[in-house]
Design an enzyme around this catalytic site. Structure first.
Site, PDB file in Angstrom:
ATOM      1  N   ASP A 193       0.862  -1.189   0.000  1.00 26.47           N
ATOM      2  CA  ASP A 193       0.000   0.000   0.000  1.00 26.47           C
ATOM      3  C   ASP A 193       0.897   1.237   0.000  1.00 26.47           C
ATOM      4  O   ASP A 193       1.566   1.516   0.999  1.00 26.47           O
ATOM      5  CB  ASP A 193      -0.872  -0.040   1.269  1.00 26.47           C
ATOM      6  N   GLU A 224      -1.723  -0.998  -3.754  1.00 29.07           N
ATOM      7  CA  GLU A 224      -2.835  -0.171  -3.269  1.00 29.07           C
ATOM      8  C   GLU A 224      -2.467   1.309  -3.267  1.00 29.07           C
ATOM      9  O   GLU A 224      -1.357   1.672  -2.886  1.00 29.07           O
ATOM     10  CB  GLU A 224      -3.172  -0.637  -1.847  1.00 29.07           C
ATOM     11  N   GLU A 250     -10.244   4.054  -0.899  1.00 27.50           N
ATOM     12  CA  GLU A 250     -10.550   4.125   0.531  1.00 27.50           C
ATOM     13  C   GLU A 250     -11.028   5.503   0.978  1.00 27.50           C
ATOM     14  O   GLU A 250     -11.670   5.615   2.020  1.00 27.50           O
ATOM     15  CB  GLU A 250      -9.345   3.674   1.367  1.00 27.50           C
ATOM     16  N   HIS A 300     -11.575  -1.593   2.977  1.00 26.44           N
ATOM     17  CA  HIS A 300     -10.573  -0.889   3.776  1.00 26.44           C
ATOM     18  C   HIS A 300     -10.997  -1.013   5.228  1.00 26.44           C
ATOM     19  O   HIS A 300     -12.157  -0.774   5.562  1.00 26.44           O
ATOM     20  CB  HIS A 300     -10.534   0.590   3.373  1.00 26.44           C
TER      21      HIS A 300
HETATM   22 MG   LIG Z   1      -4.752   1.867   2.127  1.00 28.37          MG
END
Ligand SMILES: [Mg+2]
Length: 378
Positions: A193, A224, A250, A300
């Site tokens: 991420d 991500e 998210e 998320h």
């Molecule tokens: Mg994230």
């Protein structure tokens, strides 16, 4: 059954670092629990990913709409709140707060009908789901040590994110990922991420594409937030060009905001947050829209035990949602319920089948982080 009261309680004292440029302290409140009290006794619990002050502000607006409303019609009541506040905080604080109310109303409906929320959302596709351990990146040797410990505890999927990744240099990025892969072993799921919604994010498309190719060499399952949160066109191009799956979303709220991203083909995996997006009513509809576009919803979940419980119920009710995010090392997830979360021998979490969200808050444990009595006292 009518709604009699709605209360909020921010969690403070053990807020985990977020990896943000403007880093959180342990007393910063970014998770606020809400409780919907009914005139017949049942109390529903929800969680909101924002500060207590903002939730209280939103509740000033929402309270007159809620008191006296039917307590067992989550989708209709949430939709009424969305429509009635069209001019006030739409997509922001008011939507975030409705998320917690909506989760709490589903919890009430489950308690009243004696059914787990996932069944009420349409049916249970699975009885257990694989949680992935979510942790912040750090120097390679520190991160490898933490991952090794989690793997030894039975975790089989891991996401590392934020921290120095993409913020220091590409050599360090690769060393971090190489160390992580070595620590978890070749068979484990590993996700990365970048945290492109960070306030100081400055990398662009070219960095993201080069990095996606690097990640592919380490068998990374998804990349991500590799881009800024509003870079729709770049997401579309990156998804086509990158050898790894691209995920994001998210920070988006309201189901309507997801349509352009799904229609444009921006994501392989979409990641709304049930504690921000509008709650389970909204999350379920995004999940089915995603499914119809060939996109998986993996929620998320940098939130609380209540948010995790909502994610588990959702994962039971969506055919493609076979993973949930689990923030490791947060007492807000691990230490506020009467029953601790436990991985089974396969590294899976059972999806509670008790009525409602299927968890019970432990008032004594919760009192370490907030005024639990004020939240839960009948
Ligand atoms: Mg994230």
């Amino acid at each position: 059954m009518k709604i009699r009261d709605i209360r909020a309680a921010g969690l403070r004292g053990a807020t985990p670092a977020g990896g943000w440029q403007e880093e959180l302290t342990s007393d910063d409140v970014v998770h606020t629990l809400v409780a919907v009290h009914t005139d017949e006794g049942p109390i529903g619990i929800g969680s909101v990913f924002t500060s207590e002050a903002l939730v209280r502000g939103a509740l000033e607006v929402l309270r007159p709409l809620l008191i006296g409303e039917e307590a067992t019609e989550p989708e209709r009541v949430s939709e009424r709140l969305h429509r009635a506040t069209f001019w006030l905080g739409r997509g922001g604080t008011v939507t975030h707060t409705i998320s917690g109310i909506d989760i709490a109303l589903w919890d009430v409906l489950g308690q009243v009908t004696g059914q787990p929320v996932g069944r009420l959302l349409g049916g249970r596709y699975r009885e257990r789901v694989r949680p992935y351990a979510s942790l912040l990146m750090d120097r390679p040797e520190v991160l490898a040590e933490r991952l090794g410990r989690l793997a030894a505890q039975g975790w089989t999927a891991f996401k590392i994110g934020w921290g120095p990744f993409g913020r220091v240099g590409e050599d360090l990025d690769e060393r971090i990922v190489a160390a992580a892969r070595e620590a978890v072993g070749p068979g484990a799921m590993l996700m990365v991420d970048a945290g492109g919604s960070d306030s100081a994010w400055s990398n662009g498309y070219k960095w993201a594409l080069r990095t996606a190719r690097m990640l592919d060499r380490y068998g990374v399952a998804w990349f991500e937030e590799p881009l800024g949160p509003d870079a729709l066109d770049d997401y579309v191009h990156l998804r086509r060009e990158a050898p790894v799956a691209i995920s994001g979303g998210e920070v988006l709220t309201r189901r309507q905001s997801f349509h352009p991203w799904l229609e444009a083909g921006a994501f392989d995996i979409v990641q709304p947050d049930v504690t921000k997006v509008g709650g389970l009513s909204e999350q379920r509809r995004i999940g089915w829209a995603a499914q119809d576009h060939g996109v998986r919803l993996i929620p998320h979940g940098w939130n609380t035990a209540v948010g995790l419980a909502a994610d588990l119920q959702l994962a039971s009710a969506l055919p493609g949602t076979d993973l949930v995010e689990y923030v490791t090392g947060s007492p807000y997830v691990d230490a506020i319920t009467t029953e601790p979360w436990r991985l089974d021998a396969d590294g899976m979490l059972a999806i509670p089948d008790a009525p409602g969200l299927g968890i019970r808050l432990d008032p004594e444990a919760l009192a370490r982080y907030t005024d639990a009595a004020a939240l839960l006292r009948p």
